[in-house]
Design an enzyme around this catalytic site. Structure first.
Site, mmCIF file in Angstrom:
data_model
loop_
_atom_site.group_PDB
_atom_site.id
_atom_site.type_symbol
_atom_site.label_atom_id
_atom_site.label_comp_id
_atom_site.label_asym_id
_atom_site.label_seq_id
_atom_site.Cartn_x
_atom_site.Cartn_y
_atom_site.Cartn_z
ATOM 1 N N TYR A 148 16.759 57.216 22.995
ATOM 2 C CA TYR A 148 16.732 55.772 22.743
ATOM 3 C C TYR A 148 17.963 55.118 23.343
ATOM 4 O O TYR A 148 17.867 54.143 24.106
ATOM 5 C CB TYR A 148 16.653 55.517 21.233
ATOM 6 C CG TYR A 148 16.946 54.103 20.810
ATOM 7 C CD1 TYR A 148 18.245 53.715 20.453
ATOM 8 C CD2 TYR A 148 15.934 53.147 20.753
ATOM 9 C CE1 TYR A 148 18.522 52.414 20.072
ATOM 10 C CE2 TYR A 148 16.208 51.846 20.372
ATOM 11 C CZ TYR A 148 17.510 51.491 20.033
ATOM 12 O OH TYR A 148 17.780 50.193 19.656
HETATM 13 N N1 LIG Z 1 16.961 45.960 13.778
HETATM 14 C C1 LIG Z 1 18.195 46.256 14.141
HETATM 15 O O1 LIG Z 1 19.096 46.451 13.308
HETATM 16 C C2 LIG Z 1 18.536 46.398 15.587
HETATM 17 C C3 LIG Z 1 17.597 46.082 16.574
HETATM 18 N N2 LIG Z 1 17.941 46.191 17.886
HETATM 19 C C4 LIG Z 1 16.961 45.809 18.920
HETATM 20 O O2 LIG Z 1 16.464 44.508 18.612
HETATM 21 C C5 LIG Z 1 15.067 44.432 18.961
HETATM 22 C C6 LIG Z 1 14.259 44.015 17.737
HETATM 23 O O3 LIG Z 1 14.533 44.933 16.686
HETATM 24 P P1 LIG Z 1 13.496 45.075 15.472
HETATM 25 O O4 LIG Z 1 12.809 43.781 15.232
HETATM 26 O O5 LIG Z 1 14.231 45.755 14.362
HETATM 27 O O6 LIG Z 1 12.438 46.096 16.108
HETATM 28 P P2 LIG Z 1 11.180 46.788 15.395
HETATM 29 O O7 LIG Z 1 11.256 48.240 15.729
HETATM 30 O O8 LIG Z 1 11.094 46.385 13.980
HETATM 31 O O9 LIG Z 1 9.937 46.136 16.185
HETATM 32 C C7 LIG Z 1 9.791 46.431 17.528
HETATM 33 C C8 LIG Z 1 8.506 45.793 18.041
HETATM 34 O O10 LIG Z 1 8.207 46.414 19.291
HETATM 35 C C9 LIG Z 1 6.851 46.850 19.265
HETATM 36 N N3 LIG Z 1 6.646 48.084 20.027
HETATM 37 C C10 LIG Z 1 7.163 49.311 19.773
HETATM 38 N N4 LIG Z 1 6.642 50.217 20.630
HETATM 39 C C11 LIG Z 1 5.760 49.534 21.431
HETATM 40 C C12 LIG Z 1 4.898 49.915 22.495
HETATM 41 N N5 LIG Z 1 4.793 51.195 22.883
HETATM 42 N N6 LIG Z 1 4.128 48.955 23.070
HETATM 43 C C13 LIG Z 1 4.205 47.666 22.664
HETATM 44 N N7 LIG Z 1 5.009 47.242 21.666
HETATM 45 C C14 LIG Z 1 5.767 48.180 21.049
HETATM 46 C C15 LIG Z 1 6.535 47.118 17.803
HETATM 47 O O11 LIG Z 1 5.137 47.062 17.617
HETATM 48 P P3 LIG Z 1 4.475 47.895 16.401
HETATM 49 O O12 LIG Z 1 4.856 47.161 15.144
HETATM 50 O O13 LIG Z 1 3.007 47.849 16.686
HETATM 51 O O14 LIG Z 1 5.059 49.296 16.454
HETATM 52 C C16 LIG Z 1 7.303 45.997 17.121
HETATM 53 O O15 LIG Z 1 6.542 44.812 17.082
HETATM 54 C C17 LIG Z 1 14.694 45.805 19.507
HETATM 55 O O16 LIG Z 1 14.775 45.807 20.924
HETATM 56 C C18 LIG Z 1 15.752 46.717 18.925
HETATM 57 O O17 LIG Z 1 15.961 47.889 19.709
HETATM 58 C C19 LIG Z 1 19.176 46.646 18.293
HETATM 59 C C20 LIG Z 1 20.119 46.989 17.354
HETATM 60 C C21 LIG Z 1 19.880 46.849 15.937
HETATM 61 N N1 LIG Z 2 13.287 49.107 17.756
HETATM 62 C C1 LIG Z 2 14.281 49.195 16.859
HETATM 63 N N2 LIG Z 2 15.522 49.476 17.271
HETATM 64 C C2 LIG Z 2 16.516 49.597 16.340
HETATM 65 C C3 LIG Z 2 16.256 49.405 14.977
HETATM 66 C C4 LIG Z 2 14.927 49.095 14.582
HETATM 67 O O1 LIG Z 2 14.635 48.913 13.381
HETATM 68 N N3 LIG Z 2 13.983 49.010 15.540
HETATM 69 N N4 LIG Z 2 17.248 49.498 14.039
HETATM 70 C C5 LIG Z 2 18.466 49.827 14.395
HETATM 71 C C6 LIG Z 2 19.476 49.935 13.285
HETATM 72 O O2 LIG Z 2 20.055 48.698 13.023
HETATM 73 C C7 LIG Z 2 20.638 50.864 13.531
HETATM 74 O O3 LIG Z 2 21.434 50.271 14.513
HETATM 75 C C8 LIG Z 2 21.426 51.030 12.229
HETATM 76 O O4 LIG Z 2 20.584 51.280 11.161
HETATM 77 C C9 LIG Z 2 18.853 50.106 15.806
HETATM 78 N N5 LIG Z 2 17.764 49.877 16.727
#
Ligand SMILES: NC(=O)C1=CN([C@@H]2O[C@H](COP(=O)(O)OP(=O)(O)OC[C@H]3O[C@@H](n4cnc5c(N)ncnc54)[C@H](OP(=O)(O)O)[C@@H]3O)[C@@H](O)[C@H]2O)C=CC1
Ligand SMILES: Nc1nc2c(c(=O)[nH]1)N=C([C@H](O)[C@@H](O)CO)CN2
Length: 236
Positions: A148
């Site tokens: 990742y």
């Molecule tokens: N949440 C956090 O604390 C952090 C988040 N981030 C980044 O911020 C962004 C948003 O995070 P967050 O909202 O938590 O992410 P989530 O993992 O909660 O949601 C990600 C979304 O991407 C979709 N997705 C995953 N795999 C695929 C695929 N193969 N094809 C199409 N769609 C796909 C999921 O769809 P489905 O629901 O159908 O699986 C979901 O709607 C991400 O890029 C994440 O990496 C970075 C650091 C911290």
């Molecule tokens: N696709 C996602 N990416 C990440 C998630 C998530 O929920 N979906 N969450 C994190 C966390 O915040 C991690 O940084 C600490 O728990 C990172 N990326």
């Protein structure tokens, strides 16, 4: 003047909240989703046009690109939010884990940027935006999410390449958050450990990224840059 913004992964959490925010600000949201959650009807009712696409299926990606090129003549922006936070101990071969991480965070954004660049160039306003939603761990590494983190690092490198290729009309930037919002299955011990990694020991909240996206879209000068929204983790 059309104000179309493509957001990937609008089904839940940040993508969903971001889509609602942009719709409330009169942006024409084009969203992709993998799972058809009931709440997606909220976005549809607010005027979003949503396309189902699994980024792990190349045929699905090809169809998405073809559909967008058929239905739209310009784009004001693309936000690459879709992401799969797969741990290296997931119940999949390591080859599949790496392939999936590179597909969703690198290959599909790469394909969309190249296929839709002309639509971004055709945008009537002064600038258009490509925003890669990355992760703090792209620069720090992660012992439990190696594939990742590596894929998010590759995403950040694409920011540099695409910013150079597409300037001056199209600005290309990364946003690298840490700890936006825990997932429902994150237990107290995990939450405390994650919070302790920062100087500012709280969840940032999705609003932190939404404000960053609003700033980037309002900028006429920032490109090829990476906004770190990480609570000072780099100083711990
Ligand atoms: N949440 C956090 O604390 C952090 C988040 N981030 C980044 O911020 C962004 C948003 O995070 P967050 O909202 O938590 O992410 P989530 O993992 O909660 O949601 C990600 C979304 O991407 C979709 N997705 C995953 N795999 C695929 C695929 N193969 N094809 C199409 N769609 C796909 C999921 O769809 P489905 O629901 O159908 O699986 C979901 O709607 C991400 O890029 C994440 O990496 C970075 C650091 C911290
Ligand atoms: N696709 C996602 N990416 C990440 C998630 C998530 O929920 N979906 N969450 C994190 C966390 O915040 C991690 O940084 C600490 O728990 C990172 N990326």
């Amino acid at each position: 003047m059309t104000n179309n913004v493509l957001i990937t992964g609008v089904g839940k959490r940040l993508g969903f909240v971001l889509a609602k925010h942009l719709l409330a600000n009169k942006v024409n949201v084009i969203g992709t989703y993998r799972t058809d959650y009931a709440q997606l009807d909220e976005l549809r009712d607010a005027g979003a046009v949503l396309y189902q696409c699994d980024f792990y299926q190349q045929a699905s990606v090809d169809e998405l690109i073809e559909t967008i090129l058929q239905h739209y003549s310009s784009l004001a922006g693309i936000v690459h939010n879709a992401s799969d936070w797969l741990p290296d101990n997931a119940d999949l071969p390591h080859s599949e884990i790496m392939q999936r991480m590179m597909a969703v965070h690198v290959s599909v954004p790469y394909q969309l940027n190249l296929a839709l660049a002309n639509l971004l160039q055709a945008n009537a306003s002064e600038c258009s935006d490509i925003i890669h939603i990355s992760d703090y761990v792209a620069e720090k590494g992660s012992k439990k999410h190696i594939a990742y983190a590596a894929s998010k690092a590759a995403m950040n490198n694409m920011t540099l390449s695409f910013a150079t290729l597409l300037a001056p009309k199209i600005k290309v930037n990364s946003i690298s958050p840490a700890l936006l919002k825990f997932n429902p299955d994150d237990d107290d011990a995990y939450q405390q450990k994650a919070l302790s990694k920062g100087l500012i020991q709280t969840q940032a909240g999705f609003e932190e990224v939404i404000k960053a996206i609003d700033f980037i879209r309002s900028s006429r000068f920032m490109t090829g840059r990476n906004l770190h929204l990480d609570g000072g983790r780099h100083l711990k």
